[in-house]
Each structure stands twice: as C-alpha cells, then as structure tokens.
Design a protein around this motif. Structure first.
Motif, PDB file in Angstrom:
ATOM      1  N   LYS A  16      31.697  33.508   6.265  1.00 30.84           N
ATOM      2  CA  LYS A  16      32.682  33.970   7.244  1.00 30.84           C
ATOM      3  C   LYS A  16      31.951  34.771   8.299  1.00 30.84           C
ATOM      4  O   LYS A  16      31.347  35.802   7.976  1.00 30.84           O
ATOM      5  CB  LYS A  16      33.712  34.887   6.580  1.00 30.84           C
ATOM      6  CG  LYS A  16      34.879  34.182   5.978  1.00 30.84           C
ATOM      7  CD  LYS A  16      35.999  35.172   5.688  1.00 30.84           C
ATOM      8  CE  LYS A  16      37.236  34.416   5.246  1.00 30.84           C
ATOM      9  NZ  LYS A  16      38.341  35.323   4.946  1.00 30.84           N
ATOM     10  N   ILE A  18      32.380  37.036  11.544  1.00 26.74           N
ATOM     11  CA  ILE A  18      33.438  37.840  12.134  1.00 26.74           C
ATOM     12  C   ILE A  18      32.885  38.601  13.328  1.00 26.74           C
ATOM     13  O   ILE A  18      31.766  39.112  13.274  1.00 26.74           O
ATOM     14  CB  ILE A  18      33.985  38.826  11.074  1.00 26.74           C
ATOM     15  CG1 ILE A  18      34.639  38.031   9.931  1.00 26.74           C
ATOM     16  CG2 ILE A  18      34.964  39.820  11.685  1.00 26.74           C
ATOM     17  CD1 ILE A  18      34.801  38.806   8.665  1.00 26.74           C
ATOM     18  N   ALA A  20      33.214  41.914  15.570  1.00 27.18           N
ATOM     19  CA  ALA A  20      33.776  43.251  15.383  1.00 27.18           C
ATOM     20  C   ALA A  20      33.118  44.224  16.347  1.00 27.18           C
ATOM     21  O   ALA A  20      32.011  43.990  16.842  1.00 27.18           O
ATOM     22  CB  ALA A  20      33.556  43.707  13.942  1.00 27.18           C
ATOM     23  N   ILE A  29      35.216  46.073   8.020  1.00 34.10           N
ATOM     24  CA  ILE A  29      35.312  44.786   8.715  1.00 34.10           C
ATOM     25  C   ILE A  29      35.647  43.679   7.709  1.00 34.10           C
ATOM     26  O   ILE A  29      36.518  42.844   7.949  1.00 34.10           O
ATOM     27  CB  ILE A  29      33.989  44.479   9.449  1.00 34.10           C
ATOM     28  CG1 ILE A  29      33.726  45.528  10.530  1.00 34.10           C
ATOM     29  CG2 ILE A  29      34.015  43.073  10.040  1.00 34.10           C
ATOM     30  CD1 ILE A  29      32.301  45.550  11.060  1.00 34.10           C
ATOM     31  N   ASP A  32      39.304  44.087   6.440  1.00 37.66           N
ATOM     32  CA  ASP A  32      40.281  43.728   7.484  1.00 37.66           C
ATOM     33  C   ASP A  32      40.350  42.226   7.718  1.00 37.66           C
ATOM     34  O   ASP A  32      41.320  41.729   8.278  1.00 37.66           O
ATOM     35  CB  ASP A  32      39.929  44.420   8.804  1.00 37.66           C
ATOM     36  CG  ASP A  32      40.184  45.919   8.765  1.00 37.66           C
ATOM     37  OD1 ASP A  32      40.780  46.400   7.770  1.00 37.66           O
ATOM     38  OD2 ASP A  32      39.782  46.611   9.723  1.00 37.66           O
ATOM     39  N   ASN A  33      39.284  41.534   7.312  1.00 35.02           N
ATOM     40  CA  ASN A  33      39.231  40.092   7.568  1.00 35.02           C
ATOM     41  C   ASN A  33      39.232  39.267   6.285  1.00 35.02           C
ATOM     42  O   ASN A  33      38.838  38.107   6.284  1.00 35.02           O
ATOM     43  CB  ASN A  33      37.990  39.773   8.414  1.00 35.02           C
ATOM     44  CG  ASN A  33      38.125  40.296   9.833  1.00 35.02           C
ATOM     45  OD1 ASN A  33      38.759  39.666  10.665  1.00 35.02           O
ATOM     46  ND2 ASN A  33      37.577  41.472  10.100  1.00 35.02           N
TER      47      ASN A  33
END
Ligand code: FES
Length: 108
Positions: A16, A18, A20, A29, A32-33
C-alpha cells in the motif's frame, strides 16, 4: 507542504503506497489508511509494539535506529525482533523519507 509517499508491505504481500503530509508518524498514517497489521494500540507512546515494522534495508540508515526505550519495547516481541525492526509510531515522516518502504511485522 507537498505530500510524501510511504509504502507499507502487508503480511499478505500486498503493498500500500500512501501519500501523507510530513510531521505524522508512520503508525498514524498506517492506521488512518487501514494498513493491515498496524494496530497502534497505545496511541503512539511506545509501549505496545503493535506498530512493529521492518524497515527495508536501503532505508535503514535514513530512518535511523531505535532508541533505548523503543528497543526495550521491541524486546517484548523478541521472536520477531530483527536488526531492522522499528516501532513505526516512533518514525516521523519527513522530506528525506519520501518513498520510504517498511514491511509489517507479524504479531506474536
Ligand atoms: S503504537 Fe504502541 S508502540 Fe507504537
């Protein structure tokens, strides 16, 4: 400020990536994801080890080593504790870590 990228390699092998803002911890982070395997039970106060990751070797120097408190918390997960282990609540995203890659460690 421009967003930075962090890649988490989950236990199922799925990566993944992300975007941020800098200044957040890699645990926040991840949570939250919905990165699988990063729980962050203690909220980031370095006492639960449910945010254990393995820093990819090429990033180890830039990320830095665990301090004494973090190392003693990592000792709670001694079976999974390796030389590149970190608690990702203790890693703050900053410009020099743009593109950093960490693998989620197995829980006990
Ligand atoms: S969130 Fe608990 S040690 Fe990192």
């Amino acid at each position: 400020m421009a967003a930075l990228k962090v890649t988490y390699i989950q236990l199922d092998g799925i990566e993944k990536t992300i975007e941020a803002e800098p200044g957040q911890s890699l645990m926040t982070i991840a949570r939250d994801n919905m990165v699988a395997g990063i729980l962050g039970d203690c909220g980031g106060c370095c006492s639960c080890a449910t945010c254990h990751v393995y820093v990819e070797p090429e990033w180890l120097e830039r990320v830095g080593a665990a301090d004494e408190v973090e190392s003693s918390t990592l000792d709670m997960v001694s079976d999974a504790h390796r030389g590149n282990s970190r608690l990702c609540c203790q890693i703050t995203l900053r410009a020099e870590l743009d593109g950093v890659r960490v693998a989620v460690a197995p829980s006990e």
